[in-house]
Design an enzyme around this catalytic site. Structure first.
Site, PDB file in Angstrom:
ATOM      1  N   HIS A 255       0.808  -1.212   0.000  1.00 23.87           N
ATOM      2  CA  HIS A 255       0.000   0.000   0.000  1.00 23.87           C
ATOM      3  C   HIS A 255       0.850   1.275   0.000  1.00 23.87           C
ATOM      4  O   HIS A 255       0.333   2.372  -0.192  1.00 23.87           O
ATOM      5  CB  HIS A 255      -0.983   0.002   1.185  1.00 23.87           C
ATOM      6  CG  HIS A 255      -0.363   0.182   2.538  1.00 23.87           C
ATOM      7  ND1 HIS A 255      -0.081  -0.866   3.383  1.00 23.87           N
ATOM      8  CD2 HIS A 255       0.005   1.306   3.210  1.00 23.87           C
ATOM      9  CE1 HIS A 255       0.417  -0.409   4.516  1.00 23.87           C
ATOM     10  NE2 HIS A 255       0.470   0.930   4.424  1.00 23.87           N
ATOM     11  N   ASP A 286       0.261  -7.710   1.049  1.00 26.33           N
ATOM     12  CA  ASP A 286       0.702  -6.343   1.346  1.00 26.33           C
ATOM     13  C   ASP A 286       2.228  -6.232   1.382  1.00 26.33           C
ATOM     14  O   ASP A 286       2.794  -5.519   2.206  1.00 26.33           O
ATOM     15  CB  ASP A 286       0.096  -5.844   2.663  1.00 26.33           C
ATOM     16  CG  ASP A 286       0.099  -4.327   2.780  1.00 26.33           C
ATOM     17  OD1 ASP A 286       0.302  -3.664   1.736  1.00 26.33           O
ATOM     18  OD2 ASP A 286      -0.068  -3.807   3.904  1.00 26.33           O
ATOM     19  N   SER A 365       4.675   2.332   7.918  1.00 26.95           N
ATOM     20  CA  SER A 365       4.319   1.196   7.056  1.00 26.95           C
ATOM     21  C   SER A 365       5.510   0.760   6.214  1.00 26.95           C
ATOM     22  O   SER A 365       6.171   1.576   5.563  1.00 26.95           O
ATOM     23  CB  SER A 365       3.164   1.594   6.138  1.00 26.95           C
ATOM     24  OG  SER A 365       2.002   1.839   6.893  1.00 26.95           O
TER      25      SER A 365
END
Length: 511
Positions: A255, A286, A365
């Protein structure tokens, strides 16, 4: 009597002022020369007569034996005065003392001679007032001379100690003066009396930054962590990543790079940047891989996410809210926390995550979750937050990371083939049963799939996989994808009222 020897008629003070009486006629001659030392040999006087005293004539009628009768003088046995100032003595013949002749030139009583005879200095009897002791210098034997005595007050040459003391004393005086002036200026400037802080204490072991300490771990891992920036039509997406290979492969979240134009850049720990390209990505896991060209890269050390235990210490490293090189600490809060995430209309992501209370925010992230040994055990991916619609989410101590064993497998697939394989069981559950004991009822079993090969049928209730309870449909999908294709898992299920176990060999999706 005043220094006059009445025995031999010798006057010890020759040349003195008291006359010695004349020896009577006929008396023996006295010894020649000065008297000898006490106890020395003396020449005896020869008696010319037969008087009671040796060397003196017999009494001639005087009151004293051996002396003539008075001849009219004031003293018995002495002649009358012959004109001298003293009765019985002749008149002065020119000497300094009445009745004495003038001293012969050069004689002992001459005007140009000493009052003492030539050896008077060696004669202890020369002076009636002198002490009777005779001091004779001793003979010093060779080799026994006394040590020389040095006057301590006498000036001498300065020694090395004196030369060294001068600069030391000067430095001390200068330091004291400087300290006094500094204190005076500080007091005048208002910095005076208060002393801040306590006395220095021993440094605790935790502050010594041993390699296994959190500070030591962070120091070792930080050079391998990067900030990832990807350009997109909507602007620039920013996240974190870490170097997986020495030739420049970097792991991050899907993402972070999703929706990008294919152009990316990497900011290293030292602030330098380098361009990067997207190698591949897998939306359902992911995980994405980008590549940067730069020599001397240091890849991270990978750990074993299956070996983690709840309570293990971990560090989250990344660039939350664009704050590069941020390190936060926490523990493993839970394992195999099944996650289903994704934006509306986008892909759905499933994984059995590592839950931690380390502070993770937007921008973390793709960054590494590191264990106490500095090994990467997870990829930080999502957080849960209590926010209203449209508000920015923040950390509340609920963060989730993709297990590194799963991320490594996906990364190897992407580097090798450009895409990742997906692990499947060949069955689908339609939701919880709602009965006591829980479990997931199978709504579909693919023919010739792993579940069908293990004997599972539609309607069977899956209770556990490798001992992990199944309560939500997400659990089945997320937990299966944790394992690599070809792994064998134990499935506990219930068919009717009977509980049974079977072994299922998981497979890779044929897509």
């Amino acid at each position: 009597m005043g220094g006059t020897d009445v025995t031999d008629g010798w006057d010890w003070r020759r040349g003195g002022e008291t006359p010695a009486p004349a020896r009577p006629p006929g008396a023996g001659a006295p010894s020649v020369g000065p008297p000898t030392m006490p106890g020395a040999d003396r020449t005896p006087l020869t008696s010319p007569g037969s008087g009671p005293t040796p060397g003196w004539p017999a009494s001639s009628g005087g009151p004293t034996p051996g002396w003539p009768a008075s001849s009219g003088g004031p003293t018995p046995g002495w002649p009358a005065s012959s004109g001298g100032s003293t009765p019985g003595w002749p008149a002065s013949s020119g000497g300094s003392t009445p009745g004495w002749p003038v001293p012969a030139a050069g004689g002992p009583n001459s005007a140009d001679a000493s009052a003492w005879w030539s050896d008077a200095l060696a004669d202890p009897w020369r002076d009636p007032a002198a002490p009777t002791a005779v001091v004779v210098p001793g003979v010093v034997a060779p080799g026994t001379e006394p040590e020389p005595v040095t006057d301590p007050d006498a000036p001498g040459r300065p020694t090395l100690r004196h030369l060294l003391l001068i600069p030391v004393i000067t430095a001390l005086l200068a330091g004291t003066l400087g300290g006094a002036l500094g204190y005076a200026f500080a007091v005048r400037g208002g910095a005076g009396a208060a002393v801040l802080g306590g006395a220095p204490a021993e440094v605790p072991a935790l502050a010594q930054r041993k390699p296994e300490s959190l500070a030591g771990v962070a120091e070792r891992v930080l050079p391998s962590v990067v900030t990832v920036r990807v350009s997109s039509l909507g602007g620039t997406s920013e996240g974190s990543g870490f170097i997986a290979t020495a030739d420049g492969h970097v792991i991050t979240n899907d993402h972070v790079v999703a929706g990008g134009t294919g152009k990316a850049s990497v900011v290293f720990n030292d602030g330098s940047t380098a361009p990067a390209t997207i190698v591949g990505q897998d939306a359902e896991s992911d995980i994405a891989v980008i590549k940067v060209s730069r020599p001397g890269l240091r890849p991270v050390e990978f750990g074993d996410s299956d070996a983690l235990a709840v309570g293990d210490p971990v560090l989250a490293i990344g660039s939350p809210l664009s704050l590069a090189n941020t390190v936060t600490a926490g523990i493993v809060s839970a394992l195999d926390r099944t996650m289903q995430a994704g934006e509306p209309g986008g892909p759905v992501r499933y994984y059995a995550a590592i839950q931690t209370d380390a502070a993770v925010n937007h921008g973390n992230s793709g960054g590494p979750l590191v264990d106490g040994a500095g090994r990467v055990v997870g990829v930080n991916s999502t957080i849960k937050s209590l926010v209203a619609e449209g508000q920015e989410a923040g950390n509340i101590g609920l963060a989730f990371a993709i297990p590194i064993n799963q991320a490594k497998r996906v990364t190897q697939d992407i580097i090798g083939t450009g895409k990742a394989r997906r692990t499947v069981i060949g069955a689908r559950a339609d939701g919880p049963t709602g009965v006591v004991g829980g479990g997931l009822r199978l709504a579909e079993v693919e023919p010739s799939g792993p579940a069908d090969g293990a004997g599972l049928k539609v309607g069977d209730v899956i209770l556990k996989i490798n001992g992990r309870p199944m309560t939500e449909p997400t659990d089945l999908t997320a937990l299966v994808r944790k394992y690599a294709p070809g792994s064998v898992v134990t499935v506990e299920y219930r068919r009717g009222s009977a509980r049974q176990n079977t072994s299922v060999t998981l497979a890779a999706d044929a897509k």
